[in-house]
Write a protein that holds these residues in place. Structure first.
Motif, PDB file in Angstrom:
ATOM      1  N   VAL A 131      12.464 -11.304  -3.573  1.00 26.60           N
ATOM      2  CA  VAL A 131      13.385 -10.241  -3.131  1.00 26.60           C
ATOM      3  C   VAL A 131      12.550  -9.001  -2.786  1.00 26.60           C
ATOM      4  CG1 VAL A 131      15.274  -8.704  -3.809  1.00 26.60           C
ATOM      5  CG2 VAL A 131      15.282 -11.114  -4.541  1.00 26.60           C
ATOM      6  N   ILE A 132      12.748  -8.493  -1.575  1.00 20.81           N
ATOM      7  CA  ILE A 132      11.952  -7.343  -1.133  1.00 20.81           C
ATOM      8  C   ILE A 132      12.843  -6.265  -0.517  1.00 20.81           C
ATOM      9  CG2 ILE A 132      10.050  -6.579   0.383  1.00 20.81           C
ATOM     10  CD1 ILE A 132       9.189  -9.589   0.420  1.00 20.81           C
ATOM     11  N   GLY A 133      12.626  -5.037  -0.898  1.00 23.06           N
ATOM     12  CA  GLY A 133      13.251  -3.871  -0.253  1.00 23.06           C
ATOM     13  C   GLY A 133      12.147  -2.905   0.142  1.00 23.06           C
ATOM     14  N   GLU A 145      10.652   0.876   1.686  1.00 25.62           N
ATOM     15  CA  GLU A 145      10.822   2.305   1.974  1.00 25.62           C
ATOM     16  C   GLU A 145       9.737   2.683   2.972  1.00 25.62           C
ATOM     17  OE1 GLU A 145      11.612   4.434  -2.092  1.00 25.62           O
ATOM     18  OE2 GLU A 145      10.774   2.459  -2.460  1.00 25.62           O
ATOM     19  N   VAL A 177      15.088   3.725   4.049  1.00 22.71           N
ATOM     20  CA  VAL A 177      15.158   2.858   2.866  1.00 22.71           C
ATOM     21  C   VAL A 177      16.006   1.632   3.186  1.00 22.71           C
ATOM     22  CG1 VAL A 177      15.807   2.723   0.429  1.00 22.71           C
ATOM     23  CG2 VAL A 177      15.054   4.914   1.401  1.00 22.71           C
ATOM     24  N   SER A 178      15.449   0.452   2.961  1.00 22.10           N
ATOM     25  CA  SER A 178      16.219  -0.770   3.250  1.00 22.10           C
ATOM     26  C   SER A 178      16.927  -1.277   2.005  1.00 22.10           C
ATOM     27  CB  SER A 178      15.301  -1.874   3.773  1.00 22.10           C
ATOM     28  OG  SER A 178      14.747  -2.605   2.691  1.00 22.10           O
ATOM     29  N   PRO A 212      17.670  -4.487  -0.511  1.00 18.70           N
ATOM     30  CA  PRO A 212      16.740  -5.561  -0.945  1.00 18.70           C
ATOM     31  C   PRO A 212      17.131  -6.890  -0.301  1.00 18.70           C
ATOM     32  CG  PRO A 212      18.273  -5.000  -2.713  1.00 18.70           C
ATOM     33  CD  PRO A 212      18.584  -4.071  -1.587  1.00 18.70           C
ATOM     34  N   ASN A 215       9.004  -2.800  -2.398  1.00 22.10           N
ATOM     35  CA  ASN A 215       9.557  -3.130  -3.714  1.00 22.10           C
ATOM     36  C   ASN A 215       9.730  -4.635  -3.771  1.00 22.10           C
ATOM     37  OD1 ASN A 215      10.532  -0.321  -4.929  1.00 22.10           O
ATOM     38  ND2 ASN A 215      10.825  -0.343  -2.711  1.00 22.10           N
ATOM     39  N   SER A 262      10.419  -8.223  -6.185  1.00 28.97           N
ATOM     40  CA  SER A 262      10.778  -8.904  -7.435  1.00 28.97           C
ATOM     41  C   SER A 262      10.963 -10.385  -7.137  1.00 28.97           C
ATOM     42  CB  SER A 262      12.053  -8.313  -8.040  1.00 28.97           C
ATOM     43  OG  SER A 262      13.148  -8.540  -7.182  1.00 28.97           O
ATOM     44  N   ARG A 316      11.627  -5.119 -10.579  1.00 26.71           N
ATOM     45  CA  ARG A 316      10.777  -4.951  -9.394  1.00 26.71           C
ATOM     46  C   ARG A 316       9.548  -4.106  -9.707  1.00 26.71           C
ATOM     47  NH1 ARG A 316      12.250   0.496  -6.768  1.00 26.71           N
ATOM     48  NH2 ARG A 316      13.936   1.151  -8.126  1.00 26.71           N
ATOM     49  N   GLU A 341       6.656  -1.696  -7.405  1.00 23.83           N
ATOM     50  CA  GLU A 341       6.614  -0.989  -6.129  1.00 23.83           C
ATOM     51  C   GLU A 341       5.169  -0.864  -5.675  1.00 23.83           C
ATOM     52  OE1 GLU A 341       8.388   2.880  -6.381  1.00 23.83           O
ATOM     53  OE2 GLU A 341       8.637   3.031  -4.212  1.00 23.83           O
TER      54      GLU A 341
HETATM   55  P1  ADP Z   1      13.331   4.478  -5.990  1.00 19.76           P
HETATM   56  O1  ADP Z   1      13.756   5.612  -5.141  1.00 19.76           O
HETATM   57  O2  ADP Z   1      13.137   4.809  -7.409  1.00 19.76           O
HETATM   58  O3  ADP Z   1      12.143   3.769  -5.461  1.00 19.76           O
HETATM   59  P2  ADP Z   1      15.697   2.936  -5.134  1.00 19.76           P
HETATM   60  O4  ADP Z   1      16.822   2.471  -5.987  1.00 19.76           O
HETATM   61  O5  ADP Z   1      16.011   3.943  -4.093  1.00 19.76           O
HETATM   62  O6  ADP Z   1      14.523   3.404  -6.080  1.00 19.76           O
HETATM   63  O7  ADP Z   1      15.136   1.633  -4.446  1.00 19.76           O
HETATM   64  C1  ADP Z   1      14.065   1.673  -3.603  1.00 19.76           C
HETATM   65  C2  ADP Z   1      13.902   0.347  -2.898  1.00 19.76           C
HETATM   66  O8  ADP Z   1      13.814  -0.736  -3.815  1.00 19.76           O
HETATM   67  C3  ADP Z   1      15.002  -0.013  -1.941  1.00 19.76           C
HETATM   68  O9  ADP Z   1      14.401  -0.389  -0.718  1.00 19.76           O
HETATM   69  C4  ADP Z   1      15.686  -1.205  -2.578  1.00 19.76           C
HETATM   70  O10 ADP Z   1      16.170  -2.100  -1.604  1.00 19.76           O
HETATM   71  C5  ADP Z   1      14.576  -1.835  -3.348  1.00 19.76           C
HETATM   72  N1  ADP Z   1      14.991  -2.613  -4.522  1.00 19.76           N
HETATM   73  C6  ADP Z   1      15.873  -2.255  -5.468  1.00 19.76           C
HETATM   74  N2  ADP Z   1      15.961  -3.223  -6.405  1.00 19.76           N
HETATM   75  C7  ADP Z   1      15.096  -4.208  -6.054  1.00 19.76           C
HETATM   76  C8  ADP Z   1      14.719  -5.461  -6.647  1.00 19.76           C
HETATM   77  N3  ADP Z   1      15.226  -5.900  -7.790  1.00 19.76           N
HETATM   78  N4  ADP Z   1      13.789  -6.189  -6.008  1.00 19.76           N
HETATM   79  C9  ADP Z   1      13.236  -5.762  -4.864  1.00 19.76           C
HETATM   80  N5  ADP Z   1      13.552  -4.598  -4.276  1.00 19.76           N
HETATM   81  C10 ADP Z   1      14.469  -3.817  -4.865  1.00 19.76           C
END
Ligand code: ADP
Ligand code: MG
Ligand code: ZN
Length: 475
Positions: free
Chosen positions: A6-8, A10, A154-155, A157, A196, A198, A209, A211
């Protein structure tokens, strides 16, 4: 049991305004350190920020291009932390209410397109740059970058592999460059990504996750994600737990290391920026930005397929950058008879040669008009496609036009049947066994004769005529 990634992402993207986000200093890259600063971006007490509205318009345009909601009222907040390259001790950012929410980017995939959700786009300012390399016991700080406007995209996940993450980044990068909201030069740090990552078993809730911070090369991002996925799976399969933390990719050692854990994570103590009023834009302003939206990469690709009959692959190659697409359109305008020939010669021949020379299309020594001139000579049978490749090499080297080179090197195709017959007779005299074989039914020998005649004519015989005359004379 199988693992799912799983990837999100920024993405921090520098908006290409002439002046900084909250002062009038230049944003030009590469100037002498600390020459593009003023009391505002140096963080002097009592200085007031004034918002750059061009940065606002460009953020709205980006939001509209991904079909997002534009918040007509958004806010600026202070994100507080201490770092030597942050003179104010806080970064002005949009935390509670960003200017753009929602939207999506479609990425190509094995089973067709996949939609990746965008959570938000907010505006903020860049920090300065710390320099440590080649220095002992001290660091140097360059504040030229301090206050340069950024969009953070910000995408959700939604990505399930490193390849999907790269596909998303490439689509986003291309889109941003088409919109001309950022130069997005990755080597200059104008387009940087935090990933990000996981892992989980399919169907389970998301895992913890980590980062991966601040990467600015597609190759490193892919390597870093793949390394991280393997690391997390190993940790879990060994009975451990993934710790939520920030990690840094070391592109020399090809590994990542922990930067700070959740416990050490910053508490940014966000609060509303008292020196800036809420940011209000009218629906009319949004509409007028929308009306000025340029053609987007997806629209351009489809238009190339329909208007010029290109394959999806060629349409994709030629729409990589706005400049390349415009170049192709100039080429077709100058050689309208055959848009596919234009596509082949641009994508395969010219771009191949430019790539070898490490050049972009903007710096091509052969202009669209000159390449069209070469294609005209193929079309009217003055030269064969094979000879044309040599002519193009000569054009690249000298910058002169195809006709001059064809004339100078005597490369004109021989279409005079008397001359071609003479060459064919020579070849037949030199190869009596093959002639006998062909006449005895070995049709495949035709290829041999064509090859010999072309060789004897140094590639200049008209291949269509050679085929036709050979059939006659070998009867
Ligand atoms: P922060 O600002 O602390 O980095 P956010 O909640 O804004 O935290 O999330 C930042 C990024 O992490 C987003 O792109 C989101 O999609 C991604 N994300 C959140 N949870 C997960 C997860 N379990 N695994 C992978 N990516 C995640
Ligand atoms: Mg983050
Ligand atoms: Zn300034």
């Amino acid at each position: 049991m199988s693992w799912e990634v799983v990837i999100g992402l920024e993405v921090h993207c520098q908006i290409n305004t002439k002046t900084k986000a909250f002062c009038g200093c230049s944003t030009e890259f590469g100037a002498e350190p600390n020459t593009q600063t003023c009391p505002v971006c140096l963080g002097m007490p009592g200085q007031l920020p004034v918002l750059n509205t061009v940065a606002v318009d460009k953020s709205i345009l980006t939001g509209l291009a991904i079909d997002a909601k534009i918040n007509l009222e958004s806010r600026f907040d202070r994100k507080n932390y201490f770092y030597p390259d942050l003179p104010k001790g806080y970064q002005i950012s949009q935390f509670a209410v960003p200017i753009v929410e929602g939207g999506y980017i479609d990425i190509p995939g094995k089973e067709g397109e996949k939609r990746i959700g965008v959570t938000r786009i907010h505006m903020e300012e860049d920090a300065g740059k710390s320099m440590h390399e080649g220095l002992e016991a001290v660091s140097h700080i360059d504040l030229n970058r301090s206050g340069v406007p950024l969009m953070e995209i910000v995408s959700e996940p939604d990505m399930r592999s490193a390849d999907e993450a790269i596909a998303y980044l490439k689509q986003l990068h291309q889109l941003i460059r088409f919109l001309e909201v950022s130069d997005a030069d990755m080597e200059k740090g104008q387009f940087r990504c935090d990933a990000n990552v996981s892992v989980r078993h399919p169907g389970e809730p998301f895992g913890t996750r980590t980062e991966l911070k601040n990467m600015n090369s597609f190759r490193f991002i892919k390597q870093a994600i793949e390394y991280e996925v393997t690391r997390q799976i190993e940790v879990i399969e060994d009975g451990g737990e993934v710790v939520q933390e920030s990690r840094l990719w070391d592109s020399v050692k090809n590994e990542s290391r922990s930067m700070r854990s959740k416990e050490e994570a910053h508490d940014y103590r966000y609060f509303p920026e008292p020196d800036l009023p809420p940011l209000r834009v009218s629906q009319e302003e949004v509409n007028s930005i929308k009306a000025g939206m340029p053609e987007l990469p997806g629209q351009l690709r489809k238009r190339f397929e329909i208007e010029f009959g290109l394959s999806p692959y060629d349409a994709d190659v030629l729409s990589q950058t706005r400049n390349l697409a415009t170049w192709y359109e100039s080429l077709v305008a100058a050689h309208p008879a055959d848009p596919k020939r234009c596509a082949n010669w641009l994508a395969n021949e010219l771009l191949g040669r430019l790539k070898e020379a490490g050049e972009e299309i903007e710096n091509s020594p052969v202009s669209a008009e000159l390449l069209a001139g070469l294609l005209d000579r193929i079309a009217d049978n003055t030269i064969s496609g094979k000879i044309a490749k040599d002519v193009l090499d000569a054009m690249m080297a000298s910058g002169s036009d195809a006709d001059a080179i064809i004339e100078e090197k005597g490369l004109k195709q021989v279409s005079d049947s008397g001359a071609i017959d003479a060459i064919i007779r020579e070849v037949m005299d030199a190869n009596p066994e093959q002639v006998e074989g062909y006449r005895g039914g070995k049709d495949k020998l035709m290829g041999f004769f064509v090859g010999q005649v072309m060789k004897a004519s140094k590639g200049q015989a008209n291949p269509g005529m050679v085929n036709q005359r050979l059939k006659e004379l070998l009867k």
